[in-house]
Design a protein around this motif. Structure first.
Motif, PDB file in Angstrom:
ATOM      1  N   ALA A 113       0.820  -1.219   0.000  1.00  7.93           N
ATOM      2  CA  ALA A 113       0.000   0.000   0.000  1.00  7.93           C
ATOM      3  C   ALA A 113       0.850   1.264   0.000  1.00  7.93           C
ATOM      4  N   LEU A 114       2.134   1.157   0.341  1.00  8.98           N
ATOM      5  CA  LEU A 114       3.033   2.316   0.339  1.00  8.98           C
ATOM      6  C   LEU A 114       3.511   2.667  -1.070  1.00  8.98           C
ATOM      7  N   LEU A 115       3.232   1.803  -2.030  1.00  6.22           N
ATOM      8  CA  LEU A 115       3.696   2.007  -3.410  1.00  6.22           C
ATOM      9  C   LEU A 115       2.673   2.837  -4.170  1.00  6.22           C
ATOM     10  N   THR A 116       2.629   4.104  -3.878  1.00  3.02           N
ATOM     11  CA  THR A 116       1.587   4.975  -4.425  1.00  3.02           C
ATOM     12  C   THR A 116       1.769   5.310  -5.901  1.00  3.02           C
ATOM     13  N   ASN A 117       2.910   4.967  -6.493  1.00  5.16           N
ATOM     14  CA  ASN A 117       3.112   5.179  -7.930  1.00  5.16           C
ATOM     15  C   ASN A 117       2.770   3.943  -8.744  1.00  5.16           C
ATOM     16  N   LEU A 118       2.351   2.890  -8.085  1.00  2.00           N
ATOM     17  CA  LEU A 118       2.098   1.618  -8.742  1.00  2.00           C
ATOM     18  C   LEU A 118       0.905   1.706  -9.689  1.00  2.00           C
ATOM     19  N   ASN A 119       1.121   1.281 -10.925  1.00  2.00           N
ATOM     20  CA  ASN A 119       0.048   1.189 -11.913  1.00  2.00           C
ATOM     21  C   ASN A 119      -0.258  -0.249 -12.303  1.00  2.00           C
ATOM     22  N   TRP A 120       0.708  -1.134 -12.163  1.00  3.42           N
ATOM     23  CA  TRP A 120       0.518  -2.542 -12.512  1.00  3.42           C
ATOM     24  C   TRP A 120       1.015  -3.404 -11.367  1.00  3.42           C
ATOM     25  N   LEU A 121       0.164  -4.273 -10.890  1.00  4.03           N
ATOM     26  CA  LEU A 121       0.511  -5.234  -9.856  1.00  4.03           C
ATOM     27  C   LEU A 121       0.019  -6.594 -10.302  1.00  4.03           C
ATOM     28  N   ARG A 122       0.943  -7.498 -10.591  1.00  2.00           N
ATOM     29  CA  ARG A 122       0.590  -8.841 -11.066  1.00  2.00           C
ATOM     30  C   ARG A 122       1.168  -9.863 -10.098  1.00  2.00           C
ATOM     31  N   LEU A 123       0.284 -10.620  -9.456  1.00  6.03           N
ATOM     32  CA  LEU A 123       0.689 -11.601  -8.458  1.00  6.03           C
ATOM     33  C   LEU A 123       0.082 -12.973  -8.719  1.00  6.03           C
ATOM     34  N   HIS A 124      -0.623 -13.150  -9.821  1.00  4.73           N
ATOM     35  CA  HIS A 124      -1.328 -14.415 -10.066  1.00  4.73           C
ATOM     36  C   HIS A 124      -0.367 -15.592 -10.240  1.00  4.73           C
ATOM     37  N   ASP A 125      -0.936 -16.808 -10.161  1.00  2.00           N
ATOM     38  CA  ASP A 125      -0.192 -18.063 -10.311  1.00  2.00           C
ATOM     39  C   ASP A 125       0.932 -18.207  -9.291  1.00  2.00           C
ATOM     40  N   ASN A 126       0.600 -17.985  -8.046  1.00  2.00           N
ATOM     41  CA  ASN A 126       1.457 -18.232  -6.898  1.00  2.00           C
ATOM     42  C   ASN A 126       0.606 -18.959  -5.864  1.00  2.00           C
ATOM     43  N   SER A 127       1.103 -19.110  -4.677  1.00  2.00           N
ATOM     44  CA  SER A 127       0.335 -19.706  -3.580  1.00  2.00           C
ATOM     45  C   SER A 127       0.141 -18.677  -2.475  1.00  2.00           C
ATOM     46  N   LEU A 128      -0.235 -17.484  -2.882  1.00  2.00           N
ATOM     47  CA  LEU A 128      -0.480 -16.402  -1.938  1.00  2.00           C
ATOM     48  C   LEU A 128      -1.866 -16.550  -1.339  1.00  2.00           C
ATOM     49  N   MET A 129      -2.030 -16.073  -0.127  1.00  2.00           N
ATOM     50  CA  MET A 129      -3.335 -16.191   0.511  1.00  2.00           C
ATOM     51  C   MET A 129      -3.651 -14.949   1.302  1.00  2.00           C
ATOM     52  N   GLY A 130      -4.895 -14.863   1.703  1.00  2.62           N
ATOM     53  CA  GLY A 130      -5.347 -13.716   2.466  1.00  2.62           C
ATOM     54  C   GLY A 130      -6.008 -12.699   1.568  1.00  2.62           C
ATOM     55  N   GLU A 131      -6.345 -11.603   2.188  1.00  2.00           N
ATOM     56  CA  GLU A 131      -7.011 -10.538   1.460  1.00  2.00           C
ATOM     57  C   GLU A 131      -6.092  -9.344   1.344  1.00  2.00           C
ATOM     58  N   PHE A 132      -6.224  -8.657   0.273  1.00  2.00           N
ATOM     59  CA  PHE A 132      -5.437  -7.460   0.032  1.00  2.00           C
ATOM     60  C   PHE A 132      -6.394  -6.285   0.026  1.00  2.00           C
ATOM     61  N   THR A 133      -6.250  -5.420   0.988  1.00  2.00           N
ATOM     62  CA  THR A 133      -7.102  -4.242   1.069  1.00  2.00           C
ATOM     63  C   THR A 133      -6.462  -3.133   0.251  1.00  2.00           C
ATOM     64  N   CYS A 134      -7.159  -2.703  -0.745  1.00  2.00           N
ATOM     65  CA  CYS A 134      -6.601  -1.711  -1.663  1.00  2.00           C
ATOM     66  C   CYS A 134      -6.725  -0.303  -1.100  1.00  2.00           C
ATOM     67  N   PRO A 135      -5.636   0.437  -1.112  1.00  2.00           N
ATOM     68  CA  PRO A 135      -5.721   1.852  -0.761  1.00  2.00           C
ATOM     69  C   PRO A 135      -6.368   2.645  -1.893  1.00  2.00           C
ATOM     70  N   ALA A 136      -6.625   3.902  -1.663  1.00  2.00           N
ATOM     71  CA  ALA A 136      -7.337   4.735  -2.635  1.00  2.00           C
ATOM     72  C   ALA A 136      -6.656   4.772  -3.994  1.00  2.00           C
ATOM     73  N   PHE A 137      -5.325   4.831  -4.037  1.00  5.54           N
ATOM     74  CA  PHE A 137      -4.642   4.955  -5.318  1.00  5.54           C
ATOM     75  C   PHE A 137      -4.828   3.730  -6.202  1.00  5.54           C
ATOM     76  N   ILE A 138      -5.182   2.626  -5.619  1.00  3.00           N
ATOM     77  CA  ILE A 138      -5.204   1.371  -6.354  1.00  3.00           C
ATOM     78  C   ILE A 138      -6.318   1.320  -7.400  1.00  3.00           C
ATOM     79  N   GLU A 139      -7.238   2.254  -7.372  1.00  2.00           N
ATOM     80  CA  GLU A 139      -8.299   2.270  -8.364  1.00  2.00           C
ATOM     81  C   GLU A 139      -7.747   2.342  -9.781  1.00  2.00           C
ATOM     82  N   MET A 140      -6.594   2.944  -9.940  1.00  2.81           N
ATOM     83  CA  MET A 140      -5.977   3.023 -11.256  1.00  2.81           C
ATOM     84  C   MET A 140      -5.015   1.861 -11.505  1.00  2.81           C
ATOM     85  N   CYS A 141      -4.854   1.018 -10.511  1.00  2.00           N
ATOM     86  CA  CYS A 141      -3.908  -0.085 -10.600  1.00  2.00           C
ATOM     87  C   CYS A 141      -4.603  -1.315 -11.177  1.00  2.00           C
ATOM     88  N   ARG A 142      -3.934  -1.981 -12.058  1.00  2.00           N
ATOM     89  CA  ARG A 142      -4.469  -3.214 -12.614  1.00  2.00           C
ATOM     90  C   ARG A 142      -3.948  -4.358 -11.761  1.00  2.00           C
TER      91      ARG A 142
END
Length: 167
Positions: free
Chosen positions: A125-154
């Motif tokens: 959530a500290l990465l406020t310049n982030l426009n692309w975040l790709r984490l699929h095809d891993n074994s990650l779990m839990g929920e990710f709460t998106c901060p306000a800037f993430i609306e523009m993030c894919r």
């Protein structure tokens, strides 16, 4: 495989799509003037050396599409000028670094298609310049709460083992 201390490479080093075999040597840390390192789509194996953290001028790091394994070295978080980190399509293990939040210039973060596990760190959530975040095809779990800037993030984390989702 790649270079040595006597190399004087500045700016861009692009050796992508050359079927390069072998490991990424620790001497890569001597290339401190690089702003771009593109070794994607090769046949590199082994671990990402911790000396990668010495590349203090690096803005783009593309190591995707190899057979790199082991954990993401914590020294990668020292790359404060980095705008793009693409480590996808490897065999990286372990967790996503909590220190990822120190990389505040990141615009593109792709860690998809690895063997990463654990929770997605809230420090993303500290990465406020982030426009692309790709984490699929891993074994990650839990929920990710998106901060306000993430609306523009894919966000792409749809094929993880638990409900990785944006709220």
């Amino acid at each position: 495989m790649l270079c040595c201390a006597s190399c004087n490479i500045t700016g861009h080093l692009d050796l992508a799509s050359n079927s390069l075999p072998g490991t990424l040597p620790s001497e890569v840390g001597f290339l401190t003037q690089l702003t771009y390192l593109g070794l994607f789509s090769n046949s590199l194996t082994g671990v990402i050396p911790s000396e990668i953290g010495y590349l203090s001028n690096l803005m783009i790091l593309r190591l995707w599409g190899n057979s790199l394994m082991g954990t993401i070295p914590s020294q990668i978080a020292l790359l404060s000028k980095l705008h793009e980190l693409s480590l996808n399509a490897n065999s990286l293990t372990g967790t996503i670094l909590k220190d990822i939040g120190l990389m505040t210039n990141l615009d593109w973060l792709d860690l998809s298609s690895n063997d990463l596990m654990g929770s997605i760190p809230s420090e993303i959530a500290l990465l406020t310049n982030l426009n692309w975040l790709r984490l699929h095809d891993n074994s990650l779990m839990g929920e990710f709460t998106c901060p306000a800037f993430i609306e523009m993030c894919r966000i792409s984390c749809d094929t993880n083992s638990d409900a990785c989702r944006s709220l």
